[in-house]
Write a protein that holds these residues in place. Structure first.
Motif, mmCIF file in Angstrom:
data_model
loop_
_atom_site.group_PDB
_atom_site.id
_atom_site.type_symbol
_atom_site.label_atom_id
_atom_site.label_comp_id
_atom_site.label_asym_id
_atom_site.label_seq_id
_atom_site.Cartn_x
_atom_site.Cartn_y
_atom_site.Cartn_z
ATOM 1 N N THR A 1 0.859 -1.169 0.000
ATOM 2 C CA THR A 1 0.000 0.000 0.000
ATOM 3 C C THR A 1 0.900 1.224 0.000
ATOM 4 O OG1 THR A 1 -0.083 -0.025 2.407
ATOM 5 C CG2 THR A 1 -1.846 -1.187 1.238
ATOM 6 N N SER A 2 0.379 2.298 -0.461
ATOM 7 C CA SER A 2 1.203 3.502 -0.502
ATOM 8 C C SER A 2 1.531 3.935 0.918
ATOM 9 C CB SER A 2 0.481 4.618 -1.255
ATOM 10 O OG SER A 2 -0.684 4.989 -0.568
ATOM 11 N N SER A 3 2.759 4.326 1.130
ATOM 12 C CA SER A 3 3.219 4.668 2.467
ATOM 13 C C SER A 3 2.691 6.018 2.940
ATOM 14 C CB SER A 3 4.742 4.664 2.508
ATOM 15 O OG SER A 3 5.237 5.635 1.601
ATOM 16 N N LYS A 4 2.089 6.782 2.071
ATOM 17 C CA LYS A 4 1.598 8.096 2.457
ATOM 18 C C LYS A 4 0.347 7.997 3.334
ATOM 19 C CE LYS A 4 4.570 10.554 0.202
ATOM 20 N NZ LYS A 4 5.533 11.382 0.842
ATOM 21 N N HIS A 5 -0.448 6.939 3.151
ATOM 22 C CA HIS A 5 -1.720 6.866 3.855
ATOM 23 C C HIS A 5 -1.579 6.397 5.296
ATOM 24 C CE1 HIS A 5 -3.924 7.775 0.246
ATOM 25 N NE2 HIS A 5 -3.271 6.831 -0.411
ATOM 26 N N ASN A 6 -0.591 5.579 5.598
ATOM 27 C CA ASN A 6 -0.498 5.063 6.952
ATOM 28 C C ASN A 6 0.805 5.468 7.642
ATOM 29 O OD1 ASN A 6 1.043 3.510 5.312
ATOM 30 N ND2 ASN A 6 0.179 1.556 5.908
ATOM 31 N N THR A 7 1.214 6.699 7.440
ATOM 32 C CA THR A 7 2.377 7.233 8.140
ATOM 33 C C THR A 7 1.986 8.536 8.836
ATOM 34 O OG1 THR A 7 3.140 8.473 6.219
ATOM 35 C CG2 THR A 7 4.031 6.246 6.511
ATOM 36 N N VAL A 8 2.814 8.897 9.785
ATOM 37 C CA VAL A 8 2.588 10.134 10.520
ATOM 38 C C VAL A 8 3.941 10.837 10.658
ATOM 39 C CG1 VAL A 8 2.782 8.982 12.776
ATOM 40 C CG2 VAL A 8 1.547 11.121 12.601
ATOM 41 N N ASN A 61 13.341 20.470 16.216
ATOM 42 C CA ASN A 61 13.005 20.593 14.792
ATOM 43 C C ASN A 61 13.421 19.381 13.965
ATOM 44 O OD1 ASN A 61 11.771 23.101 15.113
ATOM 45 N ND2 ASN A 61 13.729 24.162 14.896
ATOM 46 N N HIS A 62 13.704 18.272 14.627
ATOM 47 C CA HIS A 62 14.000 17.027 13.921
ATOM 48 C C HIS A 62 12.675 16.378 13.538
ATOM 49 C CE1 HIS A 62 15.994 12.796 13.939
ATOM 50 N NE2 HIS A 62 15.989 13.328 12.733
ATOM 51 N N ILE A 63 12.513 16.046 12.262
ATOM 52 C CA ILE A 63 11.273 15.461 11.752
ATOM 53 C C ILE A 63 11.503 13.987 11.482
ATOM 54 C CG2 ILE A 63 9.580 15.507 9.891
ATOM 55 C CD1 ILE A 63 10.303 18.470 9.503
ATOM 56 N N LYS A 64 10.539 13.166 11.865
ATOM 57 C CA LYS A 64 10.625 11.732 11.641
ATOM 58 C C LYS A 64 9.296 11.252 11.080
ATOM 59 C CE LYS A 64 13.190 8.079 12.506
ATOM 60 N NZ LYS A 64 14.570 7.869 12.239
ATOM 61 N N GLU A 65 9.358 10.416 10.041
ATOM 62 C CA GLU A 65 8.151 9.835 9.465
ATOM 63 C C GLU A 65 8.062 8.397 9.938
ATOM 64 O OE1 GLU A 65 6.038 9.110 5.118
ATOM 65 O OE2 GLU A 65 7.969 10.134 5.245
ATOM 66 N N LEU A 66 6.983 8.075 10.649
ATOM 67 C CA LEU A 66 6.805 6.757 11.234
ATOM 68 C C LEU A 66 5.495 6.142 10.779
ATOM 69 C CD1 LEU A 66 7.875 7.640 14.869
ATOM 70 C CD2 LEU A 66 9.242 6.427 13.188
ATOM 71 N N LYS A 67 5.404 4.812 10.882
ATOM 72 C CA LYS A 67 4.153 4.133 10.575
ATOM 73 C C LYS A 67 3.112 4.505 11.612
ATOM 74 C CE LYS A 67 6.123 0.078 8.363
ATOM 75 N NZ LYS A 67 6.287 -1.386 8.431
ATOM 76 N N LYS A 107 1.850 10.148 24.913
ATOM 77 C CA LYS A 107 2.566 10.292 26.173
ATOM 78 C C LYS A 107 3.370 11.594 26.228
ATOM 79 C CE LYS A 107 5.586 7.719 29.242
ATOM 80 N NZ LYS A 107 6.238 6.428 29.467
ATOM 81 N N VAL A 108 3.961 11.984 25.098
ATOM 82 C CA VAL A 108 4.808 13.180 25.064
ATOM 83 C C VAL A 108 4.269 14.203 24.083
ATOM 84 C CG1 VAL A 108 6.923 12.054 25.850
ATOM 85 C CG2 VAL A 108 6.336 12.032 23.436
ATOM 86 N N ALA A 109 2.968 14.299 23.974
ATOM 87 C CA ALA A 109 2.328 15.198 23.002
ATOM 88 C C ALA A 109 2.689 16.659 23.242
ATOM 89 C CB ALA A 109 0.822 15.008 23.029
ATOM 90 N N TYR A 110 3.006 17.021 24.479
ATOM 91 C CA TYR A 110 3.318 18.413 24.793
ATOM 92 C C TYR A 110 4.694 18.834 24.239
ATOM 93 C CZ TYR A 110 6.173 16.465 28.572
ATOM 94 O OH TYR A 110 7.110 15.769 29.306
ATOM 95 N N LEU A 111 5.486 17.871 23.749
ATOM 96 C CA LEU A 111 6.790 18.188 23.168
ATOM 97 C C LEU A 111 6.795 18.110 21.645
ATOM 98 C CD1 LEU A 111 9.023 16.027 25.552
ATOM 99 C CD2 LEU A 111 8.644 18.474 25.697
ATOM 100 N N LEU A 112 5.714 17.620 21.058
ATOM 101 C CA LEU A 112 5.706 17.286 19.638
ATOM 102 C C LEU A 112 4.710 18.091 18.834
ATOM 103 C CD1 LEU A 112 5.623 13.403 19.954
ATOM 104 C CD2 LEU A 112 7.631 14.831 19.678
ATOM 105 N N LYS A 113 4.953 18.126 17.524
ATOM 106 C CA LYS A 113 3.971 18.600 16.555
ATOM 107 C C LYS A 113 3.722 17.412 15.632
ATOM 108 C CE LYS A 113 4.665 21.212 12.750
ATOM 109 N NZ LYS A 113 5.179 22.358 12.005
ATOM 110 N N VAL A 114 2.436 17.041 15.449
ATOM 111 C CA VAL A 114 2.083 15.843 14.713
ATOM 112 C C VAL A 114 1.341 16.249 13.442
ATOM 113 C CG1 VAL A 114 0.851 13.645 14.797
ATOM 114 C CG2 VAL A 114 1.878 14.575 16.868
ATOM 115 N N GLU A 115 1.764 15.684 12.308
ATOM 116 C CA GLU A 115 1.084 15.904 11.026
ATOM 117 C C GLU A 115 0.717 14.543 10.466
ATOM 118 O OE1 GLU A 115 4.036 17.886 8.747
ATOM 119 O OE2 GLU A 115 3.977 19.701 9.963
ATOM 120 N N ASP A 116 -0.563 14.354 10.177
ATOM 121 C CA ASP A 116 -1.008 13.070 9.614
ATOM 122 C C ASP A 116 -0.744 12.971 8.140
ATOM 123 O OD1 ASP A 116 -1.886 12.064 12.027
ATOM 124 O OD2 ASP A 116 -3.864 12.995 11.820
#
Length: 106
Positions: free
Chosen positions: A45-52, A80-86, A97-106
């Motif tokens: 499946t395309s990796s764009k749909h199930n990554t964050v 400012n380090h960006i990581k793309e994870l499943k 757990k650590v949402a107060y330290l992060l910015k999340v983009e779906d």
């Protein structure tokens, strides 16, 4: 009768310590042979749909040790380090757990 002086030698026999080697597990020695097996190909499946994408926006120094370990577990190293994870429930739990330290983009 004259008693003879008998010299008795005591011989002390010590056993050398034997080193016992751990037995090698049989699981590493056996080969598994599968007969008449069907091969099932997984469709990618395309990796764009199930990554964050997550970005570390605040420093994790001075935080709880479990929060620091969570940030390291997510693979973030600096601000400012960006990581793309499943997008899995385990990753979402770590993000929550650590949402107060992060910015999340779906």
């Amino acid at each position: 009768m004259v008693e003879e002086n008998k010299i008795v030698k005591k011989v002390i026999v010590t056993k050398k310590p034997t080193i016992k080697k751990a037995p090698v597990k049989a699981a590493f020695k056996k080969e598994v042979v599968v007969k008449n097996a069907t091969v099932i190909k997984k469709t990618q499946t395309s990796s764009k749909h199930n990554t964050v994408n997550i970005t570390l926006v605040k420093s994790f120094h001075g935080r709880l040790p479990s929060h620091r370990a969570t940030i390291v577990g997510l693979g973030l190293k600096r601000i400012n380090h960006i990581k793309e994870l499943k997008d899995t429930p385990e990753i979402r739990g770590m993000i929550n757990k650590v949402a107060y330290l992060l910015k999340v983009e779906d």
